[in-house]
Design a protein around this motif. Structure first.
Motif, short mmCIF file in Angstrom:
data_model
loop_
_atom_site.label_atom_id
_atom_site.label_comp_id
_atom_site.label_asym_id
_atom_site.label_seq_id
_atom_site.Cartn_x
_atom_site.Cartn_y
_atom_site.Cartn_z
N VAL A 25 -72.54 -77.24 -100.17
CA VAL A 25 -73.95 -77.35 -99.80
C VAL A 25 -74.79 -76.29 -100.49
CG1 VAL A 25 -75.59 -77.30 -97.88
CG2 VAL A 25 -73.33 -78.32 -97.55
N LEU A 26 -74.29 -75.07 -100.57
CA LEU A 26 -75.13 -73.94 -100.97
C LEU A 26 -74.80 -73.35 -102.34
CD1 LEU A 26 -75.01 -72.27 -97.48
CD2 LEU A 26 -77.11 -73.07 -98.56
N GLY A 27 -73.78 -73.86 -103.00
CA GLY A 27 -73.39 -73.26 -104.27
C GLY A 27 -72.47 -72.08 -104.02
N PRO A 28 -71.90 -71.54 -105.10
CA PRO A 28 -70.83 -70.55 -104.93
C PRO A 28 -71.34 -69.12 -104.68
CG PRO A 28 -71.13 -71.04 -107.24
CD PRO A 28 -72.13 -71.88 -106.49
N GLU A 29 -72.60 -68.95 -104.33
CA GLU A 29 -73.16 -67.60 -104.24
C GLU A 29 -73.10 -67.04 -102.81
OE1 GLU A 29 -73.79 -66.61 -107.20
OE2 GLU A 29 -73.76 -68.60 -108.12
N ALA A 30 -73.85 -65.96 -102.63
CA ALA A 30 -73.80 -65.24 -101.35
C ALA A 30 -74.23 -66.08 -100.16
CB ALA A 30 -74.68 -63.98 -101.44
N ASP A 31 -75.12 -67.05 -100.38
CA ASP A 31 -75.56 -67.90 -99.26
C ASP A 31 -74.37 -68.62 -98.62
OD1 ASP A 31 -78.22 -67.32 -99.19
OD2 ASP A 31 -78.81 -68.93 -100.55
N ALA A 32 -73.45 -69.06 -99.45
CA ALA A 32 -72.27 -69.75 -98.92
C ALA A 32 -71.43 -68.78 -98.09
CB ALA A 32 -71.43 -70.34 -100.06
N ASP A 33 -71.35 -67.53 -98.53
CA ASP A 33 -70.62 -66.52 -97.76
C ASP A 33 -71.28 -66.30 -96.41
OD1 ASP A 33 -69.03 -66.32 -99.94
OD2 ASP A 33 -69.74 -64.34 -100.58
N ASP A 34 -72.61 -66.26 -96.41
CA ASP A 34 -73.33 -66.09 -95.14
C ASP A 34 -73.05 -67.26 -94.21
OD1 ASP A 34 -74.40 -63.74 -95.91
OD2 ASP A 34 -76.37 -64.53 -96.45
N ALA A 35 -73.09 -68.46 -94.77
CA ALA A 35 -72.84 -69.65 -93.94
C ALA A 35 -71.42 -69.60 -93.38
CB ALA A 35 -73.06 -70.92 -94.74
N TRP A 36 -70.48 -69.13 -94.20
CA TRP A 36 -69.08 -68.99 -93.75
C TRP A 36 -69.01 -68.04 -92.55
CZ3 TRP A 36 -65.26 -65.40 -92.94
CH2 TRP A 36 -63.94 -65.84 -92.97
N SER A 37 -69.65 -66.87 -92.68
CA SER A 37 -69.63 -65.90 -91.58
C SER A 37 -70.29 -66.45 -90.33
CB SER A 37 -70.35 -64.62 -92.00
OG SER A 37 -69.70 -64.02 -93.08
N GLU A 38 -71.45 -67.09 -90.52
CA GLU A 38 -72.16 -67.66 -89.38
C GLU A 38 -71.29 -68.70 -88.67
OE1 GLU A 38 -75.66 -67.43 -88.48
OE2 GLU A 38 -75.62 -65.56 -89.61
N THR A 39 -70.60 -69.49 -89.48
CA THR A 39 -69.75 -70.54 -88.92
C THR A 39 -68.66 -69.93 -88.04
OG1 THR A 39 -70.11 -71.97 -90.82
CG2 THR A 39 -68.15 -72.41 -89.50
N PHE A 40 -67.95 -68.93 -88.57
CA PHE A 40 -66.84 -68.38 -87.80
C PHE A 40 -67.30 -67.50 -86.64
CE2 PHE A 40 -64.13 -69.72 -91.38
CZ PHE A 40 -63.14 -70.33 -90.63
N LEU A 41 -68.47 -66.88 -86.79
CA LEU A 41 -68.99 -66.12 -85.66
C LEU A 41 -69.34 -67.05 -84.50
CD1 LEU A 41 -71.49 -63.30 -86.69
CD2 LEU A 41 -69.39 -63.12 -85.35
N ALA A 42 -70.03 -68.14 -84.82
CA ALA A 42 -70.39 -69.12 -83.79
C ALA A 42 -69.12 -69.72 -83.18
CB ALA A 42 -71.27 -70.21 -84.38
N ALA A 43 -68.15 -70.01 -84.05
CA ALA A 43 -66.89 -70.60 -83.59
C ALA A 43 -66.15 -69.63 -82.66
CB ALA A 43 -66.02 -70.98 -84.77
N MET A 44 -66.18 -68.35 -83.02
CA MET A 44 -65.46 -67.36 -82.21
C MET A 44 -66.11 -67.22 -80.83
SD MET A 44 -64.37 -63.61 -83.47
CE MET A 44 -63.28 -62.54 -82.53
N ARG A 45 -67.44 -67.31 -80.83
CA ARG A 45 -68.16 -67.25 -79.57
C ARG A 45 -67.74 -68.41 -78.65
NH1 ARG A 45 -72.36 -63.70 -79.26
NH2 ARG A 45 -72.64 -63.34 -81.48
N ALA A 46 -67.65 -69.59 -79.23
CA ALA A 46 -67.37 -70.79 -78.44
C ALA A 46 -65.87 -70.98 -78.17
CB ALA A 46 -67.91 -72.02 -79.18
N TRP A 47 -65.05 -70.28 -78.91
CA TRP A 47 -63.58 -70.52 -78.94
C TRP A 47 -62.92 -70.63 -77.57
CZ3 TRP A 47 -60.64 -72.52 -82.47
CH2 TRP A 47 -59.27 -72.27 -82.51
N PRO A 48 -63.13 -69.65 -76.66
CA PRO A 48 -62.39 -69.71 -75.39
C PRO A 48 -62.74 -70.93 -74.54
CG PRO A 48 -63.33 -67.52 -75.72
CD PRO A 48 -63.96 -68.42 -76.74
N GLU A 49 -63.92 -71.53 -74.75
CA GLU A 49 -64.33 -72.68 -73.93
C GLU A 49 -63.97 -74.01 -74.59
OE1 GLU A 49 -66.72 -69.93 -73.86
OE2 GLU A 49 -65.55 -69.53 -72.04
#
Lengths: 165, 252
Positions: A25-49
């Motif tokens: 979606v975002l190309g191979p630059e830093a934006d993709a890294d940000d999206a990766w972090s956002e994804t796993f942070l949100a996932a970690m928040r929701a994980w126990p439920e």
């Protein structure tokens, strides 16, 4: 029963796939890294439920698509309210689709964005056009060219492995 | 750039790109270096150069993902969602797994316990928000180093006893009363916690100590002076007792 698997495993097993989605979606630059972090942070928040029988990869890919599209919107500095994009055909929910993500990421910039926003993000061409500063007709053409390109590269790359066409 | 690098691994498998030369033109500039050799098969026999290239792409991806993971742990910590951080260290008694909550060190595990099993138990009993992250374990890792160097006699890092309860917890909290270089029998510990008949239960409490080394269950031995069991194995118990003994008697 809710998720009891250490979150570390989800990162280990699906980190690469999520990065491919973000880069598509975002190309191979830093934006993709940000999206990766956002994804796993949100996932970690929701994980126990999360219900224990969740298909974790498909779930993470969905979160990643949403985060990446949100980031693309933010990047284009358009204050479009981020209501949930409808679920598209989403071929990448299929675990064997790694090659497809790479093929999408390899498309020329405009085609990649057009394909990613429309097919992965579920956005109409008009909204994609606003995001990438173009018009709906040009986006429609870029999408068609991108799909044509994908048919060529994705088929060529995967057919020897016997992947489904 | 990275996207382009992904193509070679499969590129040499699909040597039929010359089927449709016309349609490839406007993407050629962007993609697969193999496309340059579309005219023939010379590029398709998997030269060593190609393979190394593939490896380095994968290595780059692995390294990149590791950096992203470290950054994720930092952000999770800041966001208050890193319930359990863990890290592995080497020691004279083998590799150790260290885990900590925000409250303190919650688990020290020996390799023979199976690190995967230990992490699963932590996820089930405390929280599945478990991530590898060395930072939170730095204080205890440092104290362990000092301890194994003979420079530290009592661990001062905050401890989290969440994995223990009841009588076992009471026993484990009393174990720190047994001084460095000293030992006590299971019977003596039972007396110490005010339950002289609970010798076997003391044994169980020692065997289930979630913080071995840091909480010195290795200092509890049989009444006849033989070491008794140990969660880290008999060799590990003997190593710890010998180390402390030598440091105390001043003859390493």
């Amino acid at each position: 029963m809710n998720m009891q698997e250490p979150f570390e495993r989800a990162v280990e097993q699906h980190g690469a796939t999520v990065l491919r989605v973000c880069r598509a979606v975002l190309g191979p630059e830093a934006d993709a890294d940000d999206a990766w972090s956002e994804t796993f942070l949100a996932a970690m928040r929701a994980w126990p439920e999360l219900p224990e029988d969740t298909n974790v990869e498909a779930w993470l890919v969905r979160v990643a698509k949403r985060k990446a599209i949100d980031l693309a919107r933010a990047r284009s500095r358009q204050a479009i309210p981020t209501d949930e994009p409808p679920e598209g055909p989403a071929p990448a929910d299929h675990p064997d689709a790694e090659g497809l993500w790479d093929a999408v990421a390899a498309l020329p910039e405009r085609q990649r964005l057009a394909v990613a926003y429309h097919y992965l993000g579920g956005l109409p061409h008009a909204e994609t056009a606003e995001l990438i500063g173009s018009n709906a007709e040009a986006v429609r053409r870029a999408t068609a060219d991108g799909i044509k390109g994908l048919r060529r590269t994705y088929h060529t790359d995967t057919s020897p492995k016997g992947a489904p066409r | 750039m990275t996207a382009d690098q992904y193509t070679p691994p499969d590129g040499h498998l699909g040597g039929h790109t010359d089927d449709q030369p016309d349609h490839t033109t406007h993407t050629d500039t962007h993609t697969d270096p193999d496309d340059e050799s579309t005219g023939g098969d010379e590029g398709t026999d998997g030269t060593p150069g190609e393979i190394q290239y593939t490896d380095s792409v994968e290595e780059n991806l692995t390294r990149h993902l590791m950096a992203l993971k470290m950054d994720l742990a930092t952000r999770a910590e800041r966001g208050g969602v890193l319930d359990i951080a863990f890290h592995e260290v080497d020691s004279p008694v083998g590799r150790l797994l260290l885990a900590a909550t925000a409250k303190g060190v919650v688990r020290v595990a020996f390799e023979r316990e199976g690190f995967d099993d230990v992490l699963e138990t932590l996820a089930e009993k405390i929280s599945p928000r478990v991530l590898s992250s060395p930072r939170r374990l730095e204080p205890v890792a440092r104290e362990l180093d000092q301890y194994f160097d003979g420079q530290l006699r009592e661990f001062t890092v905050p401890k989290d006893y969440s994995l223990s309860e009841g009588f076992r917890l009471a026993v484990q909290q009393h174990l720190t009363d047994i001084g460095y270089g000293h030992t006590a029998s299971y019977k003596e510990v039972a007396d110490l916690v005010g339950n002289p008949k609970a010798v076997r239960a003391v044994g169980t409490a020692c065997a289930t100590n979630p913080l071995p080394v840091v909480v010195p269950c290795h200092r509890v031995v049989r009444s006849d002076g033989t070491p008794g069991g140990y969660v880290g194995g008999l060799d590990a118990k003997q190593t710890l007792l010998t180390l402390e003994n030598e440091m105390v008697s001043g003859c390493p």
